[in-house]
Design a protein around this motif. Structure first.
Motif, PDB file in Angstrom:
ATOM      1  N   GLY A  60       0.839  -1.189   0.000  1.00  0.00           N
ATOM      2  CA  GLY A  60       0.000   0.000   0.000  1.00  0.00           C
ATOM      3  C   GLY A  60       0.866   1.228   0.000  1.00  0.00           C
ATOM      4  N   GLU A  61       0.287   2.330   0.467  1.00  0.00           N
ATOM      5  CA  GLU A  61       1.039   3.586   0.407  1.00  0.00           C
ATOM      6  C   GLU A  61       2.246   3.570   1.342  1.00  0.00           C
ATOM      7  N   ASP A  62       2.245   2.668   2.357  1.00  0.00           N
ATOM      8  CA  ASP A  62       3.362   2.614   3.295  1.00  0.00           C
ATOM      9  C   ASP A  62       4.385   1.531   2.925  1.00  0.00           C
ATOM     10  N   ALA A  63       4.156   0.835   1.796  1.00  0.00           N
ATOM     11  CA  ALA A  63       5.051  -0.253   1.416  1.00  0.00           C
ATOM     12  C   ALA A  63       6.469   0.276   1.215  1.00  0.00           C
ATOM     13  N   GLY A  64       7.448  -0.503   1.691  1.00  0.00           N
ATOM     14  CA  GLY A  64       8.847  -0.149   1.471  1.00  0.00           C
ATOM     15  C   GLY A  64       9.409   0.787   2.512  1.00  0.00           C
ATOM     16  N   ARG A  65       8.626   1.194   3.504  1.00  0.00           N
ATOM     17  CA  ARG A  65       9.144   2.114   4.513  1.00  0.00           C
ATOM     18  C   ARG A  65       9.882   1.382   5.624  1.00  0.00           C
ATOM     19  N   GLY A  66       9.798   0.046   5.664  1.00  0.00           N
ATOM     20  CA  GLY A  66      10.572  -0.715   6.639  1.00  0.00           C
ATOM     21  C   GLY A  66      10.101  -0.544   8.075  1.00  0.00           C
ATOM     22  N   TYR A  67       8.802  -0.500   8.289  1.00  0.00           N
ATOM     23  CA  TYR A  67       8.303  -0.384   9.660  1.00  0.00           C
ATOM     24  C   TYR A  67       8.694  -1.614  10.468  1.00  0.00           C
ATOM     25  N   ARG A  68       9.034  -1.408  11.742  1.00  0.00           N
ATOM     26  CA  ARG A  68       9.444  -2.495  12.616  1.00  0.00           C
ATOM     27  C   ARG A  68       8.416  -2.769  13.705  1.00  0.00           C
ATOM     28  N   HIS A  69       7.313  -2.078  13.691  1.00  0.00           N
ATOM     29  CA  HIS A  69       6.277  -2.265  14.709  1.00  0.00           C
ATOM     30  C   HIS A  69       4.918  -2.321  14.040  1.00  0.00           C
ATOM     31  N   ARG A  70       3.944  -2.790  14.787  1.00  0.00           N
ATOM     32  CA  ARG A  70       2.548  -2.725  14.377  1.00  0.00           C
ATOM     33  C   ARG A  70       1.812  -1.745  15.282  1.00  0.00           C
ATOM     34  N   TRP A  71       0.715  -1.193  14.786  1.00  0.00           N
ATOM     35  CA  TRP A  71      -0.073  -0.260  15.593  1.00  0.00           C
ATOM     36  C   TRP A  71      -1.549  -0.369  15.190  1.00  0.00           C
ATOM     37  N   ILE A  72      -2.395   0.139  16.085  1.00  0.00           N
ATOM     38  CA  ILE A  72      -3.838   0.077  15.860  1.00  0.00           C
ATOM     39  C   ILE A  72      -4.296   1.317  15.082  1.00  0.00           C
ATOM     40  N   VAL A  73      -4.993   1.085  13.983  1.00  0.00           N
ATOM     41  CA  VAL A  73      -5.658   2.175  13.255  1.00  0.00           C
ATOM     42  C   VAL A  73      -7.145   2.101  13.622  1.00  0.00           C
ATOM     43  N   ARG A  74      -7.626   3.122  14.261  1.00  0.00           N
ATOM     44  CA  ARG A  74      -9.022   3.065  14.706  1.00  0.00           C
ATOM     45  C   ARG A  74      -9.976   3.271  13.529  1.00  0.00           C
ATOM     46  N   GLY A  75     -11.224   2.887  13.733  1.00  0.00           N
ATOM     47  CA  GLY A  75     -12.225   3.043  12.685  1.00  0.00           C
ATOM     48  C   GLY A  75     -12.371   4.488  12.248  1.00  0.00           C
TER      49      GLY A  75
END
Length: 334
Positions: free
Chosen positions: A277-292
């Motif tokens: 998606g739009e964040d692909a390739g940014r190399g995030y090392r964590h997960r987070w909650i996206v609220r509704g």
């Protein structure tokens, strides 16, 4: 939350009895009750309105919205972006919809000036949809017996409540009427903050606290309609009990006896969204909650945007540590 006062399987019989009462010209019928105490011109107008709504009710499709979906409609409605309603957003041109949970506060609340709204009827006429909101009769009678001194409503005596019960034998009592024009943003929606993504639920509730009960119900109704057009909703058909069907057939053989029961698809732990998606390739090392939240989606067929609800989900690479797991308790009040 206890068992709903009114249920989906009761709705066909409720509709049949309400339509008959609205069309009954006897001294105990709906037209006489609605016109009580009015001047002759207003009384005639009220009687005509009662007959019109009886006709609309007979043509209505029946819907019952589950408790979980009702809560989502109320919560998501607080952040609904400005939107011009279209006729194709409605699931039917005429409808009677019952929410399993009230979409406005209960009469025990310190903040309320009326009894809770649990149902709505609508009818498309011209360039608008005409809406009436309804309360369960038992809630309404309880409110009238209790009164609301701060709201200027005195408590009725037991005898007065008994007379009201006789005059209103139907399960639903009309609270207010209004209309939502197509192609225009309702006034209450035009005042919604443009950016609600950073607001807390308390801030969103404060923003709408001053709105009246009819506007609160309209907001929940519009969101319910919008959600019904999305894949996160599923429907099942529920039939009235056999004894109710026989009663309905005696009142009006032409009435349908099925209800469209609307509910959310299974919702457990927020889904994992780790695809490209739009964040692909940014190399995030964590997960987070996206609220509704709401997202404006372009529909080429109508040449306009339409809000769609994006349910809460987990963002980030699969297996990565979850930031602030306490935020799993998110914006939607389960």
């Amino acid at each position: 939350m206890g068992k709903p006062l009114l249920t989906a399987r009761q709705l066909p019989e409720i509709r049949a009895e309400l339509a008959q009462w609205l069309d009954d010209d006897s001294p105990h019928g709906g037209p006489a009750t609605w016109a009580r105490g009015f001047d002759p011109a207003t009384a005639a107008s009220e009687r005509a309105a009662a007959h019109d709504w009886a006709t609309a009710l007979r043509a209505a499709e029946l819907f019952c919205v589950s408790t979980d979906m009702t809560r989502l409609a109320v919560s998501a409605g607080l952040a609904l972006p400005a939107y011009r309603l279209h006729a194709e957003d409605l699931p039917a041109p005429h409808g009677l919809l019952l929410w399993e949970e009230p979409v406005t506060g209960t009469y025990e609340s310190d903040e309320t000036t009326g009894c809770p709204i649990v149902a709505v009827t609508w009818a498309v006429h011209g360039g608008a949809v005409h809406v009436r909101t309804w309360a369960a009769r038992e809630d309404w009678l309880a409110f009238m017996a209790q009164g609301n001194p701060d709201g200027g409503v005195r408590a009725l005596t037991g005898e007065e409540v008994r007379l009201l019960r006789m005059r209103h034998p139907q399960a639903l009592v009309c609270m207010a009427s209004s209309q939502l024009p197509f192609g225009h943003v309702p006034g209450w929606l035009a005042t919604t903050p443009e950016d609600t993504s950073t607001m807390t639920m308390a801030e969103l509730e404060d923003h709408t606290r001053s709105s009246d009960r009819q506007e609160q119900a309209e907001r929940a109704l519009v969101v319910t309609w919008l959600l019904m057009g999305q894949t996160l909703i599923r429907e099942e058909r529920q039939e009235a009990p056999r004894s109710a069907v026989r009663h309905i057939r005696r009142l009006d053989p032409g009435l349908l006896t099925a209800v469209r029961y609307v509910q959310l698809r299974h919702r457990g732990v927020p889904r994992q969204d780790d695809g490209p998606g739009e964040d692909a390739g940014r190399g995030y090392r964590h997960r987070w909650i996206v609220r509704g939240h709401w997202r404006q989606h372009w529909y080429p067929s109508r040449g306009a945007h339409r809000p769609i609800w994006i349910d809460s989900h987990v963002k980030g690479p699969d297996g990565a540590p979850l930031l602030d797991p306490g935020k799993l308790v998110h914006v939607l009040r389960r």
